[in-house]
Write an enzyme that holds these catalytic residues in place. Sequence first.
Site, PDB file in Angstrom:
ATOM      1  N   GLU A   1      48.155  18.918  64.486  1.00  0.00           N
ATOM      2  CA  GLU A   1      47.348  19.166  63.295  1.00  0.00           C
ATOM      3  C   GLU A   1      46.371  20.338  63.509  1.00  0.00           C
ATOM      4  O   GLU A   1      46.202  21.171  62.623  1.00  0.00           O
ATOM      5  CB  GLU A   1      46.565  17.886  62.971  1.00  0.00           C
ATOM      6  CG  GLU A   1      45.669  17.964  61.766  1.00  0.00           C
ATOM      7  CD  GLU A   1      46.433  17.974  60.448  1.00  0.00           C
ATOM      8  OE1 GLU A   1      47.647  17.684  60.477  1.00  0.00           O
ATOM      9  OE2 GLU A   1      45.813  18.281  59.422  1.00  0.00           O
ATOM     10  N   ASP A   2      45.753  20.409  64.666  1.00  0.00           N
ATOM     11  CA  ASP A   2      44.616  21.318  64.842  1.00  0.00           C
ATOM     12  C   ASP A   2      44.901  22.546  65.706  1.00  0.00           C
ATOM     13  O   ASP A   2      44.051  23.419  65.811  1.00  0.00           O
ATOM     14  CB  ASP A   2      43.437  20.559  65.479  1.00  0.00           C
ATOM     15  CG  ASP A   2      42.944  19.422  64.593  1.00  0.00           C
ATOM     16  OD1 ASP A   2      43.272  19.445  63.392  1.00  0.00           O
ATOM     17  OD2 ASP A   2      42.257  18.520  65.102  1.00  0.00           O
TER      18      ASP A   2
END
Length: 563
Positions: free
Chosen positions: A67-68
Amino acid sequence: MDEWISHYNKDSIVRAAFIMAETAHKGVLRSTGDPYFTHCLAVAKTVAGLGLDEHSIAAALLHDTVEDTEITIETIENKFGKGVAFLVDGLTKLKNLDYSKKSAKGENLRKFVLSFAKDLRVVIIKLADRLHNMQTLKSLSLERQQRMAWETTEIYAPIAYRLGMQQLSGELEDLAFPYLHPEENEWLTKAVKDEYETRHEYTKKLVPIVKKLLEQDDIHPIAVDARAKRRASLYKKLLRYEMDLDRVYDLVAVRVIVNTVTECYTALGSIHKSWAPLPNRFRDYIARPKQNGYKSLHTTVFCVDNIITEFQIRTQEMHEENEFGVAAHWGYQQTKSNPKKVKSWLGIGNRNELAWVEQLRNWQSQIPDSEEFEESVKAEFFKDRIYVLTPQNDIIDLPAQSTPVDFAYRIHTRIGNECVGAKVNGNIVPLSHELHSGDVVEIITQKGKKPSESWLSFVKTSLPRKQIRRALQTTLPWFKKETKKFTEFRIHCDDRPGYLKDIGSVFAEHRITITHLTSATDNRRKLSTVTIQCDPLQMDTVEKLMVKIKRVQGTRTVSYLLG
Ligand code: MN
């Protein structure tokens, strides 16, 4: 490098995941000012502490990378294999759920339940993630604090509880409490402080006395200690007791851990021999565990100096299972080479247990290979369970192919008996409709309706089968004549201590002997169903009894069947 990682081999996937995650999050800070990776590490440590396997620990380290950061799920699969990638993927999907729109609440919860149904380890890692986020919530904006605290209380803590992970569930609730109820929290802090300290001091004094007492009966406890009631749970209890702290007997309780089930009952006897128990306060959760698998004996006695004190007695295995729930099973999996532990573990009574706990246990004894075990957890384990939701978003687990009738009886016998139709995800369906994980099920009832015999052909669970037959007996006169030789009262009431005693004295007043009594509490532990049988009574006696039963505090409805 953190010292924790040095416990893992150089070639372990945990070490490789550690390096990959630390590198990927490099330079990024959390709102607390700490490097982002400290969060990943904290989650991994919790997961490891719960005894989960190395795949889970690696996935915990990597849970925010897709996600990051630049890392893709393909990279993870190439480096760590399908097992870890599967878990990280599940966690990435969960992260994107948004509970903030109230209208979307049910929908998102359903997605959650679906992912839930894929692999319990995803859920457990998610809970560990939420734990650390709640521990570091201070640095976020007020709005995000409140949203996270709400989600934690409404979604994550109940799921942890349902999985039997009492410690995690309680911790999550306590962390959320001050954000959701700041004023109540302040009041509680002041109101409880002195009382708590007094009781804690008292309980500490009790410990050596209790140990000595048990040793006289040849019980050598593994531990005797004081356990303080958690804040959020205390608050909930106070709400039920008009905020009267004097009525909360388990603010600080004495916890006794012994070696065997037999010793639990012996220890109970030793305690009752010295100190008189309060009536109606004894609970045998060993013979009848709570729905989430909780096992213990609870009793409240007039203890030293006549101070009312609660005791909780259990074995070490029960204790671990109570605190860590489903995670205890994975933890156990890792230590299964210890044959002594196997024996005591299997020695625990298993009535009334969640089906999946039982299944896990069977697999543990049948499948020697850990990898195979893991596969069966994913593929087989969820095959015959489904998770559906009530309109209030309570998760109800049922066997696969269950129908709205099974669901209705699970909620309440009356709802089952009076069920005339069902909606699944807002659409009307036949009562024989097969339910699937994630369905939101709503039951339409009609007062006074009786179940239909045809339901017996499609219900999946045994409870409705019994209840339908019972209800049919009351409508079919030829059946009734043959079988009924007693008068029966059916009571729905609040689940309050002392209720059965009060009902008992109503019957005693009329010199009527109760021949059979059963009592069952629904899975929210609010409503109980009490069934009482006695020798056949005349109608005027029945009417008198009905009036008196209705007057007993806590009675909601009463009905009767004449013999
Ligand atoms: Mn995270």
